[in-house]
Design an enzyme around this catalytic site. Sequence first.
Site, short mmCIF file in Angstrom:
data_model
loop_
_atom_site.label_atom_id
_atom_site.label_comp_id
_atom_site.label_asym_id
_atom_site.label_seq_id
_atom_site.Cartn_x
_atom_site.Cartn_y
_atom_site.Cartn_z
N PRO A 99 5.87 -23.02 -15.41
CA PRO A 99 7.16 -22.85 -14.74
C PRO A 99 7.18 -23.49 -13.35
O PRO A 99 6.29 -23.25 -12.53
CB PRO A 99 7.32 -21.34 -14.69
CG PRO A 99 6.64 -20.87 -15.93
CD PRO A 99 5.45 -21.79 -16.08
N CYS A 100 8.20 -24.30 -13.13
CA CYS A 100 8.21 -25.16 -11.95
C CYS A 100 9.06 -24.63 -10.81
O CYS A 100 9.12 -25.25 -9.75
CB CYS A 100 8.71 -26.55 -12.33
SG CYS A 100 10.41 -26.57 -12.99
N GLN A 101 9.76 -23.51 -10.98
CA GLN A 101 10.67 -23.04 -9.94
C GLN A 101 10.02 -22.88 -8.57
O GLN A 101 10.64 -23.18 -7.56
CB GLN A 101 11.33 -21.72 -10.36
CG GLN A 101 12.40 -21.87 -11.41
CD GLN A 101 11.81 -21.83 -12.81
OE1 GLN A 101 10.61 -21.88 -12.98
NE2 GLN A 101 12.66 -21.74 -13.83
N PHE A 107 8.09 -24.74 -7.11
CA PHE A 107 7.87 -26.01 -6.45
C PHE A 107 9.10 -26.91 -6.47
O PHE A 107 9.08 -28.00 -5.93
CB PHE A 107 6.72 -26.75 -7.13
CG PHE A 107 5.50 -25.89 -7.30
CD1 PHE A 107 4.72 -25.55 -6.21
CD2 PHE A 107 5.16 -25.38 -8.53
CE1 PHE A 107 3.61 -24.74 -6.35
CE2 PHE A 107 4.04 -24.58 -8.69
CZ PHE A 107 3.27 -24.26 -7.59
N SER A 108 10.17 -26.49 -7.14
CA SER A 108 11.34 -27.34 -7.27
C SER A 108 11.98 -27.62 -5.92
O SER A 108 12.07 -26.76 -5.06
CB SER A 108 12.37 -26.67 -8.19
OG SER A 108 13.59 -27.37 -8.16
#
Length: 400
Positions: free
Chosen positions: A90-92, A94-95
């Site tokens: 899950p990239c949230q 670092f977004s």
Amino acid sequence: MSTQSTKRASVELFAGAGGLGIGLAQAGFEPEMVVEFNKWCCDTLRDNHGVLTENEPVPAATWHVIEGDVRKVGFKDLEGKLDLISGGPPCQPFSLGGQHRAFDDARDMFPQAVRAVREARPRAFVFENVKGLTRASFMSYFEYVKLQLEHPELISKKNEDWQDHLARLEQHHTSTNRDGLHYKVVTKLLNSANFGVPQRRERVLFVGFRDDVNAKWSFKEEGSHTQAALVWDQTFGDYWDRNEISKHDRVLEGRAKLMAKRLSKDEKPESLPWRTTREAIMDLPDPEKAPKAAAKIDNHRFQPGARVYPGHTGSFLDEPSKTLKAGVHGVPGGENMLRRADGSVRYFSTREAARIQTFPDDYRLHGAWSECMRQLGNAVPVELARVIGESVAKQLDEAA
């Protein structure tokens, strides 16, 4: 698009709607299990890759989809049996559009990716994440992730601060005496448009090969497609005529307009041109202007409410689209619009967004439009995944 005959065992984590997994499957990797937490994503995966009744067509590959928390999934039974572990943690955290909490964010699933590698000991792994992970403010954590993947058995101690763990990893990494499991890891920042995807989407890639695999892997960030080749085609080639675009609508914008002034007709780029939004979707009926025709196509419905406001101007038809957004906060898909030459906008339909992410046309996404856009906004473009997968597979075959 080629499909390899040799099948290689893999595991897909944080599978989402399946973009990375589909591309890797086209490159010859066959998942032993696919792990995903989100219900709608799992419905999408099961519909397209699940077990069907005898009266329905057999899917290209049946995937064992595990719906649930990856922290409760064990991988030790797969030790020594896998060629690849892949996924997009899950990239949230670092977004660029998120809250940038990084290592303080409970949604950071990189530790679980490292655990899967530690337990299953695959010959290789491919993990991807958003460009935001390479921000200057995250560079220490970026290095921390990389070192954990290189030395997955050097786990953090109870109540150990991540920076203290990083220091131990650095000491171990520079030691001349390193026993246990180790991987050679390369990181790349890739623009999907450079690989034939009709979307300017940048992703950071972690590719690792186990120490005993004699892989000599390299991957060119620039790819085979360029903006210069597209602008040349639009300036001197037959792009506009080929796509039956009226002279009134033949518009170049921004950097493309400036680039056109510097190009020479006699110096045609050797690369392939970027694929444009128009080329990806314009054979589909317009869901706003031809709703009856559009209704005959899966996931192709008009979504009302599109409007332009600062930071949300839509994607120009004659360039690759802007990055599709997952809608972590605010209106999901607020930027997921096409913009016509006259300045009018409308939202992409789910099918159009799937085309932009290079999903197959028979791939059905589950959920309301906002949920489908969330799945696609989090996905890896299938074509990019295929190119990466074929490159990794080639090295595994040569090292066998």
